[in-house]
Design a protein around this motif. Structure first.
Motif, mmCIF file in Angstrom:
data_model
loop_
_atom_site.group_PDB
_atom_site.id
_atom_site.type_symbol
_atom_site.label_atom_id
_atom_site.label_comp_id
_atom_site.label_asym_id
_atom_site.label_seq_id
_atom_site.Cartn_x
_atom_site.Cartn_y
_atom_site.Cartn_z
ATOM 1 N N GLN A 237 -5.343 6.726 -0.441
ATOM 2 C CA GLN A 237 -4.186 7.494 0.023
ATOM 3 C C GLN A 237 -3.152 6.628 0.738
ATOM 4 N N SER A 238 -3.581 5.535 1.356
ATOM 5 C CA SER A 238 -2.601 4.670 2.012
ATOM 6 C C SER A 238 -2.947 3.207 1.745
ATOM 7 N N GLU A 239 -1.924 2.380 1.823
ATOM 8 C CA GLU A 239 -2.096 0.958 1.556
ATOM 9 C C GLU A 239 -3.134 0.357 2.516
ATOM 10 N N GLU A 240 -3.062 0.781 3.756
ATOM 11 C CA GLU A 240 -3.936 0.222 4.779
ATOM 12 C C GLU A 240 -5.414 0.532 4.503
ATOM 13 N N THR A 241 -5.691 1.822 4.241
ATOM 14 C CA THR A 241 -7.091 2.202 4.009
ATOM 15 C C THR A 241 -7.589 1.625 2.689
ATOM 16 N N PHE A 242 -6.671 1.455 1.724
ATOM 17 C CA PHE A 242 -7.098 0.884 0.445
ATOM 18 C C PHE A 242 -7.471 -0.591 0.610
#
Lengths: 246, 174
Positions: B138-143
């Motif tokens: 869902q987000s670049e950071e969590t990915f």
């Protein structure tokens, strides 16, 4: 819930029955993914007037093929008699849209998963019947925002078949090939022409519109007992059948 | 597959065709009065897919009825990851689709290599992991965190198996 004459039925049952009447005996009929209503319709036809029909219901045991390549070439050879499709939008030319909404194709307002093979099968199946469970001005529009499959094509291009009918909870449209437009074929019990005009985004032509023949006792009995149980037993949209057909 | 192009009945008049530069409307050479769409074939440099088993020559038993044979035919270099490597596979003892070694360039022994997807006939998709993946994407950071944990931060395939494959899936292969 509609109550007319002696039978009571819900809009889903009505659509299943109307779709089932489009299935012909000794022909191959098919539907794709997320096609609960046509799946039930085809199984109903097989119990009643089309006992020798071949059915292909994607992602179910009613599929003779191991790979989608086999189904693709069956259709491309012109051996598919009937295909059931749906669309987010359907327009007066029987173009349908399964892809996206909004005027700018590069920046859509909403995107949908799209259609896997519909853009091919709509041209290859001898007849396609479109169904839409929502009959409103947003689903039946003058021109679809995006053409996923076109109702007609130029004379000099190879096409084996095309749209024959569009079935909604309120009416059946037929596709007039001479003018490449949808025309009102019949209005279901309980609805007036005014209802249809007010809920359709394109001008409705009603010259020959009649009242739709209602589901018969035999059709409803077979659907609610034999077909429903068959769908449950074969795990063909089993949950849906259990809840919608009774 | 891997032929120059394929004729198609369909797509004329659609918005799909407008954007597909790899598809054109042409005259049928055998009947010039009629036109059809032709689609340029995909010719990937490399195809990688997972199958149930391979033998030492690279004959493949997919374990299921697979379209991947088209991928093997179309791609220039074919890499197949497999659950097991055995001495010999013939078309007769293949389960599901058989791919002859003539279409295969490399095999990689990678047990549970389909994870978090499933390998037909052996183990189902890992739904818990799939949900975590969807959430992470869902987000670049969590990915990036996901990639760090399951891809870049892993030093060997064995380490991935120990860390990521749940016991109920491990039980499916002896």
């Amino acid at each position: 819930m509609m109550t007319t004459n002696m039978n009571t039925y819900n809009p889903v049952e009505l659509m299943v029955v109307l779709l089932s009447r489009e299935v012909r005996d000794n022909e191959i009929s098919a539907c794709g993914a997320l096609s609960h209503i046509p799946a039930a319709g085809m199984l109903l036809a097989k119990e009643l007037h089309a006992r020798n029909a071949e059915l292909i219901i994607l992602n179910s045991i009613f599929n003779p093929f191991k790979t989608s390549r086999q189904f693709h070439y069956l259709a491309q050879r012109g051996e598919l008699g009937l295909f059931f499709v749906s669309g987010i939008q359907i327009d007066q030319y029987a173009n349908y849209n399964l892809h996206q909404l909004g005027p700018d194709h590069a920046q859509p307002d909403v995107r949908f998963p799209g259609g896997y093979g519909g853009g091919l099968i709509y041209y290859a199946a001898r007849r396609s019947v479109a169904f839409r469970t929502e009959h409103t001005k947003r689903s039946f529009v003058e021109n679809v925002d995006y053409i996923s499959a076109a109702g007609s094509s130029p004379e000099d291009t190879l096409r084996l078949g095309g749209p024959s009918k569009v079935i909604t909870p309120k009416v059946t449209f037929m596709f007039n090939r001479k003018i490449n437009r949808l025309e009102l074929e019949s209005i279901h019990a309980g609805f007036t022409l005014e209802d249809i005009v007010n809920n359709t985004g394109f001008a409705v032509s009603n010259e020959h519109a009649i009242q739709t023949a209602e589901p018969s006792e035999l059709e409803l009995y077979t659907l609610r007992n034999i077909v429903r149980q068959r769908m449950i037993n074969t795990n063909t949209y089993a949950k849906w059948a259990e809840n919608s057909l009774n | 597959m891997g032929v120059p192009y394929v004729p198609i009945i369909g797509l004329i008049g659609t918005d799909i065709l407008k954007r597909r530069l790899d598809m054109k409307i042409v005259e049928n050479p055998f009947n010039p009065d009629v036109k059809t769409v032709v689609a340029q074939s995909l010719r990937p440099d490399i195809a990688i897919f997972h199958a149930q088993s391979a033998d030492k020559l690279g004959n493949i038993s997919c374990g299921y009825d697979a379209e991947v044979v088209m991928l093997a035919e179309g791609a220039k270099h074919v890499i197949v990851t497999v659950e097991s490597v055995v001495d010999k596979i013939t078309e007769k003892d293949s389960v599901g689709t058989y791919i002859p070694s003539i279409l295969v360039n490399s095999i990689v022994h990678a047990p549970y290599g389909a994870h978090p997807s499933g390998c037909a006939g052996l183990y189902d998709p890992d739904k818990v992991h799939m949900q975590a993946y969807v959430k992470a994407s869902q987000s670049e950071e969590t990915f990036q965190e996901y990639l760090k944990k399951y891809v870049h931060g892993i030093s060997s395939h064995e380490e991935y198996i120990d860390m990521a494959i749940p016991d109920h899936i491990k039980k499916t292969i002896k």
